[in-house]
Design an enzyme around this catalytic site. Structure first.
Site, mmCIF file in Angstrom:
data_model
loop_
_atom_site.group_PDB
_atom_site.id
_atom_site.type_symbol
_atom_site.label_atom_id
_atom_site.label_comp_id
_atom_site.label_asym_id
_atom_site.label_seq_id
_atom_site.Cartn_x
_atom_site.Cartn_y
_atom_site.Cartn_z
ATOM 1 N N GLY A 158 0.443 9.555 -6.715
ATOM 2 C CA GLY A 158 0.745 8.425 -7.586
ATOM 3 C C GLY A 158 2.223 8.402 -7.907
ATOM 4 O O GLY A 158 3.037 7.875 -7.153
ATOM 5 N N CYS A 209 0.832 -1.202 0.000
ATOM 6 C CA CYS A 209 0.000 0.000 0.000
ATOM 7 C C CYS A 209 0.872 1.259 0.000
ATOM 8 O O CYS A 209 1.317 1.722 1.060
ATOM 9 C CB CYS A 209 -0.919 0.014 1.220
ATOM 10 S SG CYS A 209 -2.018 -1.409 1.334
ATOM 11 N N PRO A 267 -4.940 8.433 -3.655
ATOM 12 C CA PRO A 267 -5.690 9.188 -4.662
ATOM 13 C C PRO A 267 -4.946 10.429 -5.151
ATOM 14 O O PRO A 267 -5.038 10.786 -6.323
ATOM 15 C CB PRO A 267 -6.983 9.556 -3.924
ATOM 16 C CG PRO A 267 -7.167 8.463 -2.925
ATOM 17 C CD PRO A 267 -5.779 8.109 -2.475
ATOM 18 N N ILE A 275 -5.176 -0.799 -4.799
ATOM 19 C CA ILE A 275 -4.406 -1.803 -4.069
ATOM 20 C C ILE A 275 -4.800 -3.214 -4.503
ATOM 21 O O ILE A 275 -5.934 -3.649 -4.305
ATOM 22 C CB ILE A 275 -4.586 -1.639 -2.550
ATOM 23 C CG1 ILE A 275 -4.188 -0.225 -2.125
ATOM 24 C CG2 ILE A 275 -3.779 -2.686 -1.803
ATOM 25 C CD1 ILE A 275 -2.780 0.195 -2.513
ATOM 26 N N SER A 276 -3.866 -3.918 -5.105
ATOM 27 C CA SER A 276 -4.090 -5.314 -5.474
ATOM 28 C C SER A 276 -4.238 -6.145 -4.208
ATOM 29 O O SER A 276 -3.405 -6.075 -3.310
ATOM 30 C CB SER A 276 -2.920 -5.837 -6.304
ATOM 31 O OG SER A 276 -2.863 -5.202 -7.561
ATOM 32 N N GLU A 321 3.992 0.005 -10.668
ATOM 33 C CA GLU A 321 5.376 -0.104 -10.179
ATOM 34 C C GLU A 321 6.219 1.078 -10.663
ATOM 35 O O GLU A 321 7.425 0.978 -10.859
ATOM 36 C CB GLU A 321 6.045 -1.422 -10.625
ATOM 37 C CG GLU A 321 5.238 -2.683 -10.360
ATOM 38 C CD GLU A 321 5.188 -3.058 -8.895
ATOM 39 O OE1 GLU A 321 5.338 -2.169 -8.049
ATOM 40 O OE2 GLU A 321 4.979 -4.249 -8.600
ATOM 41 N N GLY A 335 -5.862 -11.035 -36.932
ATOM 42 C CA GLY A 335 -6.995 -10.386 -37.573
ATOM 43 C C GLY A 335 -8.181 -10.294 -36.624
ATOM 44 O O GLY A 335 -8.025 -10.119 -35.409
ATOM 45 N N THR A 343 0.444 3.828 -3.167
ATOM 46 C CA THR A 343 -0.279 4.816 -3.964
ATOM 47 C C THR A 343 -1.520 5.341 -3.232
ATOM 48 O O THR A 343 -2.222 4.592 -2.558
ATOM 49 C CB THR A 343 -0.702 4.198 -5.307
ATOM 50 O OG1 THR A 343 0.469 3.777 -6.010
ATOM 51 C CG2 THR A 343 -1.464 5.191 -6.150
#
Length: 379
Positions: free
Chosen positions: A130, A123, A127, A156-157, A362, A338, A125
């Site tokens: 960044g 954790c 709002p 957050i992943s 990252e 295609g 980043t």
């Protein structure tokens, strides 16, 4: 100079390739479609040591180098870049606790994280913070034997599902030097999560805002000393950048392999489109550029392992080239397919969606250029 892998590295690569073929590739489309995290597969990966690749053996990890790490993530991402990237983030957060934490913290957290019985999120980043991570606003105020956290983190992943959150928070107003690192456990009062984000790609992993509202954690959950958080974050990102570069290389290699197969099978104007020189030249360029990015990535991984003076710049170079090249190769593969490349019946569109974000996270590739240029101009 030796550009070949040693016997142990080839064995690790083969193990990751086999695991991917058996456990990830057959299910990746469903995970993407249903937007589910494959917890059972993650635990199976943990049994092979993929949850603690470069965590020290003393801490309960594998103690491998960053070279072995990129080999593993390259193979995992050939099946599903989204799932591989989440395991990469977990490794980065776990390594931070192992490398910078104390014996008590390693004993409390690293063991279960190493086996992927529990998941960790990173954790940093926010709002409003960044690329300018040093301007983060989340605060941690000491109150006796506790710290009280207030603020929020974005994108957050693992947000809402992970068991442990490695959080960067401000303990003073002294810019980057005022940032500290904390371990926050799931279910801590004052910890909450936003709704799951609706994303272009990375559907197999949850992503949400992480919020702190008078969130009290033990002072013993401070990692290192106050003011070391930004240093910890940046060192962690060197490895994270290598891993995400590897995820791009692996996804692009899968796309290239699919393009070779498709162009051999697809017939137009009376012959396979692989027989047209324009197709051959495109495939040749894709393979060449991908191999160049791969070799730079391996070289940078060795520098990070050796703690070379230019390791951070090398990791930034490798991340920038690998993620840009990876996306370009997948995009070219989609073009060679295609209209079929645009359909979900083929894996190309999923890989394209997953790899696009690698140029942003990252550290954006624009910030990678800043890191590289600062290294060039510092004297």
């Amino acid at each position: 100079m030796d550009f070949s892998l040693n016997e142990d590295q080839r064995a690790i690569q083969d193990m990751a390739r086999s695991f991917t073929a058996d456990m990830i590739t057959p299910e990746a489309h469903k995970w993407d479609e249903d937007k589910v995290w494959p917890a059972d597969v993650a635990k199976a990966a943990g049994e092979l040591g993929f949850g603690s690749i470069y965590v020290s053996e003393e801490g309960g990890g594998c103690g491998l180098s960053r070279v072995e790490s990129v080999l593993i993530f390259e193979q995992l991402s050939m099946g599903c870049p989204s799932t591989a990237a989440m395991i990469s983030i977990h490794n980065m957060a776990t390594w931070m606790i192992d490398c910078f934490g104390n014996d008590d913290q390693r004993a409390r957290f690293v063991g279960e994280l190493s086996t992927l019985e529990k998941m960790a999120s990173y954790c940093l980043t926010e709002p409003g913070a960044g690329s300018d991570a040093a301007s983060l606003k989340t605060k941690a105020v000491r109150d006796g034997d506790e710290y009280v956290l207030n603020g929020s983190k974005a994108f957050i992943s693992g947000g809402g599902t992970s068991d442990v959150y490695v959080v960067m928070a401000r303990t003073s107003d002294d810019g980057a030097k005022g940032i500290s690192c904390f371990i926050v456990e799931k279910d801590t009062p004052g910890l909450s999560f936003g709704a799951q984000e609706k994303k272009l790609g990375w559907h197999s992993q949850p992503t949400a805002a992480v919020m702190f509202d008078d969130c009290r954690i033990p002072a013993a959950n401070l990692v290192g000393a106050e003011g070391l958080g930004f240093k910890i974050a940046m060192q962690g990102l060197d490895g994270g950048r290598l891993n995400i570069g590897a995820c791009s290389i692996g996804g692009a290699q899968r796309a290239l392999d699919e393009a070779v197969t498709y162009t051999k099978d697809r017939k137009q104007f009376g012959k396979s489109i692989a027989d047209f020189q324009a197709t051959q030249f495109k495939l040749a360029d894709m393979a060449t550029e991908l191999e160049a990015a791969r070799l730079l990535l391996y070289a940078a991984a060795q520098k990070v392992t050796n703690k070379a003076p230019d390791a951070a710049a090398a990791a930034a170079m490798a991340k920038r080239l690998a993620t840009d090249t990876g996306f370009d190769v997948v995009n070219a593969s989609l073009q060679l397919h295609g209209g079929y490349g645009y359909l979900q019946d083929y894996p190309i569109e999923r890989i394209l969606r997953d790899l696009r974000v690698h140029q942003i996270l990252e550290g954006t590739n624009e910030i990678m250029r800043v890191v590289i240029s600062r290294s060039l101009l510092k004297d």
